[in-house]
Motif scaffolding. Structure first.
Motif, mmCIF file in Angstrom:
data_model
loop_
_atom_site.group_PDB
_atom_site.id
_atom_site.type_symbol
_atom_site.label_atom_id
_atom_site.label_comp_id
_atom_site.label_asym_id
_atom_site.label_seq_id
_atom_site.Cartn_x
_atom_site.Cartn_y
_atom_site.Cartn_z
ATOM 1 N N PRO A 206 0.771 -1.284 0.045
ATOM 2 C CA PRO A 206 0.008 -0.015 -0.108
ATOM 3 C C PRO A 206 0.831 1.346 0.076
ATOM 4 O O PRO A 206 0.395 2.333 -0.199
ATOM 5 C CB PRO A 206 -0.792 -0.087 1.426
ATOM 6 N N VAL A 207 2.056 1.213 0.175
ATOM 7 C CA VAL A 207 3.032 2.198 0.242
ATOM 8 C C VAL A 207 4.104 2.033 -0.621
ATOM 9 O O VAL A 207 4.725 0.991 -0.902
ATOM 10 C CB VAL A 207 3.613 2.361 1.715
ATOM 11 N N ASP B 122 1.781 5.375 -3.868
ATOM 12 C CA ASP B 122 2.025 6.755 -3.298
ATOM 13 C C ASP B 122 1.472 8.043 -4.029
ATOM 14 O O ASP B 122 0.859 8.798 -3.648
ATOM 15 C CB ASP B 122 3.725 6.904 -3.155
ATOM 16 N N ALA C 34 -2.298 7.758 -3.788
ATOM 17 C CA ALA C 34 -2.764 8.201 -2.624
ATOM 18 C C ALA C 34 -2.588 9.675 -2.622
ATOM 19 O O ALA C 34 -3.127 10.637 -1.865
ATOM 20 C CB ALA C 34 -1.695 7.812 -1.518
ATOM 21 N N ALA C 35 -1.514 10.390 -3.336
ATOM 22 C CA ALA C 35 -1.150 11.673 -3.455
ATOM 23 C C ALA C 35 -2.332 12.474 -4.013
ATOM 24 O O ALA C 35 -2.957 13.514 -3.812
ATOM 25 C CB ALA C 35 0.006 11.976 -4.127
ATOM 26 N N ALA D 117 -5.238 12.659 -1.547
ATOM 27 C CA ALA D 117 -4.962 13.610 -0.501
ATOM 28 C C ALA D 117 -4.994 15.139 -1.105
ATOM 29 O O ALA D 117 -5.538 16.063 -0.429
ATOM 30 C CB ALA D 117 -3.478 13.436 -0.025
ATOM 31 N N GLU E 117 -0.767 9.560 7.544
ATOM 32 C CA GLU E 117 -0.867 9.124 6.008
ATOM 33 C C GLU E 117 -1.262 10.153 5.101
ATOM 34 O O GLU E 117 -0.878 10.375 3.971
ATOM 35 C CB GLU E 117 -2.041 8.105 5.748
ATOM 36 N N GLN E 118 -2.115 11.049 5.571
ATOM 37 C CA GLN E 118 -2.393 12.368 4.629
ATOM 38 C C GLN E 118 -1.194 13.233 4.331
ATOM 39 O O GLN E 118 -0.880 13.491 3.120
ATOM 40 C CB GLN E 118 -3.662 13.058 5.510
ATOM 41 N N SER F 278 1.038 11.374 2.052
ATOM 42 C CA SER F 278 0.548 11.324 0.702
ATOM 43 C C SER F 278 0.866 12.781 -0.161
ATOM 44 O O SER F 278 1.177 12.692 -1.186
ATOM 45 C CB SER F 278 -0.892 10.927 0.572
ATOM 46 N N LEU F 279 0.532 13.808 0.701
ATOM 47 C CA LEU F 279 0.665 15.369 0.224
ATOM 48 C C LEU F 279 2.291 15.388 -0.079
ATOM 49 O O LEU F 279 2.577 15.872 -0.976
ATOM 50 C CB LEU F 279 0.245 16.246 1.156
ATOM 51 N N ALA G 244 4.220 13.047 -1.180
ATOM 52 C CA ALA G 244 4.520 12.215 -2.194
ATOM 53 C C ALA G 244 4.282 13.280 -3.626
ATOM 54 O O ALA G 244 5.041 13.027 -4.411
ATOM 55 C CB ALA G 244 3.820 11.016 -2.328
ATOM 56 N N ALA G 245 3.442 14.318 -3.293
ATOM 57 C CA ALA G 245 3.224 14.942 -4.496
ATOM 58 C C ALA G 245 3.914 16.421 -4.400
ATOM 59 O O ALA G 245 3.799 17.436 -5.233
ATOM 60 C CB ALA G 245 1.763 15.341 -4.625
ATOM 61 N N VAL H 240 3.955 18.606 -1.726
ATOM 62 C CA VAL H 240 2.986 19.445 -1.252
ATOM 63 C C VAL H 240 3.027 19.572 0.239
ATOM 64 O O VAL H 240 3.135 18.664 1.051
ATOM 65 C CB VAL H 240 1.492 19.387 -1.633
ATOM 66 N N THR I 57 -6.467 4.183 1.997
ATOM 67 C CA THR I 57 -6.130 5.070 3.037
ATOM 68 C C THR I 57 -5.722 4.307 4.261
ATOM 69 O O THR I 57 -4.433 4.558 5.085
ATOM 70 C CB THR I 57 -7.128 6.166 3.418
ATOM 71 N N ARG J 3 -2.694 2.070 4.149
ATOM 72 C CA ARG J 3 -1.524 3.145 4.245
ATOM 73 C C ARG J 3 -0.945 3.585 5.741
ATOM 74 O O ARG J 3 0.107 3.408 5.958
ATOM 75 C CB ARG J 3 -1.527 4.043 3.145
ATOM 76 N N ILE K 293 2.376 3.000 7.507
ATOM 77 C CA ILE K 293 3.207 4.103 7.685
ATOM 78 C C ILE K 293 3.608 3.856 9.374
ATOM 79 O O ILE K 293 4.586 4.512 9.467
ATOM 80 C CB ILE K 293 2.743 5.505 7.280
#
Lengths: 83, 157
Positions: free
Chosen positions: A13-14, A19, A22-23, A26, B66-67, B70-71, B73-74, B76, B134, B137, B141
């Motif tokens: 899941p990671v 990722d 999930a991004a 989010a 997790e939130q 995930s941010l 990862a982008a 942000v 979610t 993950r 994590i």
């Protein structure tokens, strides 16, 4: 092209695509919350529905339909905001 | 007994809807069901979670992490909560895919046992059954060993 389809139990899941997926989730959540807060802040500062719609790049009808009930509950005076 | 299960599940669903509303989510998802389960340490599922060290606060913290992860990862950075504060939506949240899948899994677990209705513990295991999304993950994590947790919960039946 040969594609090796993996059973879900083979996928963590990671990491990797998980990722980025999930991004995306989010970012959607964050964008929704940011829009709600920013529309409310703009209306508190006296913006019109048209100005908010232009800033968001959507129609006035769309932004009105999405936020009117919530903003009516917020105590903001929404009269004369049709410009 | 069945009535009691129904009452428990109804209360649980109401708490999950409130969790989703509080978090400004459009839909109730598996994570809101998990928060609802952990918020009631006197129930079978809530107590089983608590015994494994999963209080409401621990789960909330794992979901927050997790939130943020995930941010990140982008690329942000988190936005300060004060900038995200807004009046709640009036619309009741709908049912998201992960919550529906958790309920479906829980129902399957319930049917394994003759004449047994779905119970909160089934729902908890149904949530944990998911391998992606979610909740899995957040658990990964947070360094939580899901198979061990599932085994411990199953043995608490």
């Amino acid at each position: 092209m040969y594609v090796a389809y993996m059973h879900t139990s083979d996928i963590a899941p990671v990491g990797g695509p998980a990722d980025d997926l999930a991004a995306a989730v989010a970012l959607r959540k964050l964008a929704d919350r940011l829009e709600d807060a920013a529309v409310e802040a703009a209306m508190r500062q006296g913006w019109t529905w048209t100005q908010v719609a232009q800033a968001l790049g959507v129609t006035r009808q769309a932004v009105h339909r999405k936020h009117i009930q919530r903003l009516a509950d917020s105590g903001i005076d929404l009269r004369r905001r049709n410009g | 007994m069945a009535e009691s299960n129904m009452t428990n599940l109804r209360t649980l669903i109401a708490i999950a809807v409130e969790e989703a509303t509080k978090l400004r989510a459009h839909d109730v998802e598996a994570e809101h069901l998990l928060l609802a389960l952990s918020s009631r340490p006197t129930t079978v599922a809530g107590s089983a979670l608590a015994k494994q060290g999963f209080s409401y606060e621990v789960i909330q913290s794992a979901l927050n992490e997790e939130q943020l992860s995930s941010l990140r990862a982008a690329g942000v950075e988190p936005v300060p909560e004060v900038r995200l504060a807004s009046t709640r939506r009036r619309r009741r949240p709908g049912w998201g895919a992960s919550a529906k899948e958790s309920l479906r899994s829980a129902s399957q677990l319930g049917k394994k046992f003759k004449h047994r209705k779905m119970e909160e513990l089934d729902l908890l295991l149904g949530i944990l059954h998911a391998e992606l999304g979610t909740v899995p993950r957040a658990l990964t994590i947070a360094g939580i060993d899901k198979p061990t947790l599932i085994r411990a919960l199953e043995s608490s039946r």
